[in-house]
Design an enzyme around this catalytic site. Sequence first.
Site, short mmCIF file in Angstrom:
data_model
loop_
_atom_site.label_atom_id
_atom_site.label_comp_id
_atom_site.label_asym_id
_atom_site.label_seq_id
_atom_site.Cartn_x
_atom_site.Cartn_y
_atom_site.Cartn_z
N GLU A 39 54.29 50.66 40.82
CA GLU A 39 55.63 50.08 40.82
C GLU A 39 55.83 49.13 42.00
O GLU A 39 56.41 48.04 41.86
CB GLU A 39 56.69 51.19 40.88
CG GLU A 39 56.65 52.14 39.69
CD GLU A 39 55.78 53.36 39.93
OE1 GLU A 39 56.13 54.44 39.44
OE2 GLU A 39 54.73 53.23 40.61
N THR A 83 15.59 68.45 25.54
CA THR A 83 16.02 67.64 26.69
C THR A 83 14.84 67.19 27.55
O THR A 83 14.99 66.33 28.41
CB THR A 83 16.98 68.45 27.59
OG1 THR A 83 16.28 69.59 28.13
CG2 THR A 83 18.17 68.93 26.79
N THR A 94 17.51 71.45 39.13
CA THR A 94 17.45 70.03 38.78
C THR A 94 17.09 69.21 40.01
O THR A 94 16.31 68.26 39.94
CB THR A 94 18.80 69.57 38.20
OG1 THR A 94 19.04 70.27 36.98
CG2 THR A 94 18.79 68.07 37.92
N ARG A 148 25.93 53.54 39.51
CA ARG A 148 25.43 52.17 39.71
C ARG A 148 26.06 51.28 38.65
O ARG A 148 25.52 51.09 37.56
CB ARG A 148 23.90 52.17 39.64
CG ARG A 148 23.28 53.02 40.76
CD ARG A 148 21.76 52.93 40.81
NE ARG A 148 21.09 53.68 39.77
CZ ARG A 148 20.84 54.99 39.82
NH1 ARG A 148 21.27 55.71 40.83
NH2 ARG A 148 20.18 55.59 38.85
#
Length: 361
Positions: A55, A163, A198, A209
């Site tokens: 605003e 996966t 992981t 990125r």
Amino acid sequence: MSSVRDAFYMAQAISLAKKGRYTTDPNPRVGCVLVRDGEVIGQGWHVKAGQGHAEVEALKNVPDAKGATAYVTLEPCSHQGRTPPCCDALIKAGVSRVVAAMQDPNPQVSGSGLKKLKVAGIEVICGVLQEDALALNRGFIKRMTDSRPFVRSKLAMSLDGRTAMASGESKWITSNEARADVHRLRAESSAILTGINTVLADDPALNARVDGDVLQPVRVVLDTHLNMPVTAQMAKLPGRSLILTCAQDEQKQGALQQVGFEVYQLPCKNGRLDLQAVMDFLGQQQINELLVEAGSVLNGALLDEDWVDEYVIYMAPCILGDQGRGLFNLPGLQQMADKKQLKLRDVRQVGQDLKLTYTPL
């Protein structure tokens, strides 16, 4: 006729709010359009926390806003934060009408802004394109109402639901276009969550990125036993890297802090980090949207405890074979009655891959 006109200008305000998609955390994305006599006389959006709200930005270059209608994607704030109340700015400017897409879920506002405008004699309408406004700030709303982030899990798989190869090799299942799309998901997320396995396998950067101004997401690693190597690349990158652990090894903790990690001890449950405590902690850290990029163990645990609000699965046109790794580790599912059911919300092609969006039932 006025409802059609209101929707038209509110759509413009929502488009403006989206310009802050990568930069506004922990604040909501908000846009504002000022209209008088059928002409847009000012517009603005919230760019970054600490800077002007939508605003104020819309009013900035408008010498006279008397009698104008302000279209705002979120109820104007009525409290003093890092910036003054937007209600006061609108009242002082002399606008005669305020159309808001939705009420602010922040308990500090939550209707008081609209009430303040009404008391000042300004006509107030709320609920125009509300569903679009809700979708724009799912994370902020989730944190304000449930004190935890909106959790989205990103997964990539082959046609046969794998996966990675049995060896763990997974670069790359999906196309360049799909991976670019993932970076856009990262950029609009407040934080990225992964597990220590992981990190040990891939040493990921977990950064966004993309072109343009981006507030890099906080990197969060669940590391129950504090096995994080001090050489992990994420600690050297701009932004925050957090390790959540149950371990009390002060020497290891000090070494990790020295290379740039923040280490926090949280409660354990059944030999691993308590996911309730994790979500509570991330809510306290003002994390609005949490993107999960993890393996089958953490994804299985999150699914089993119903922590994920949305799944984004990229399916590539390839076969990895029956020795490959699956999406979820769910040893507790023994029969069809135990199956986890999801609802398909969206399907689109990204490069050669399919992007499938699901939500829990």
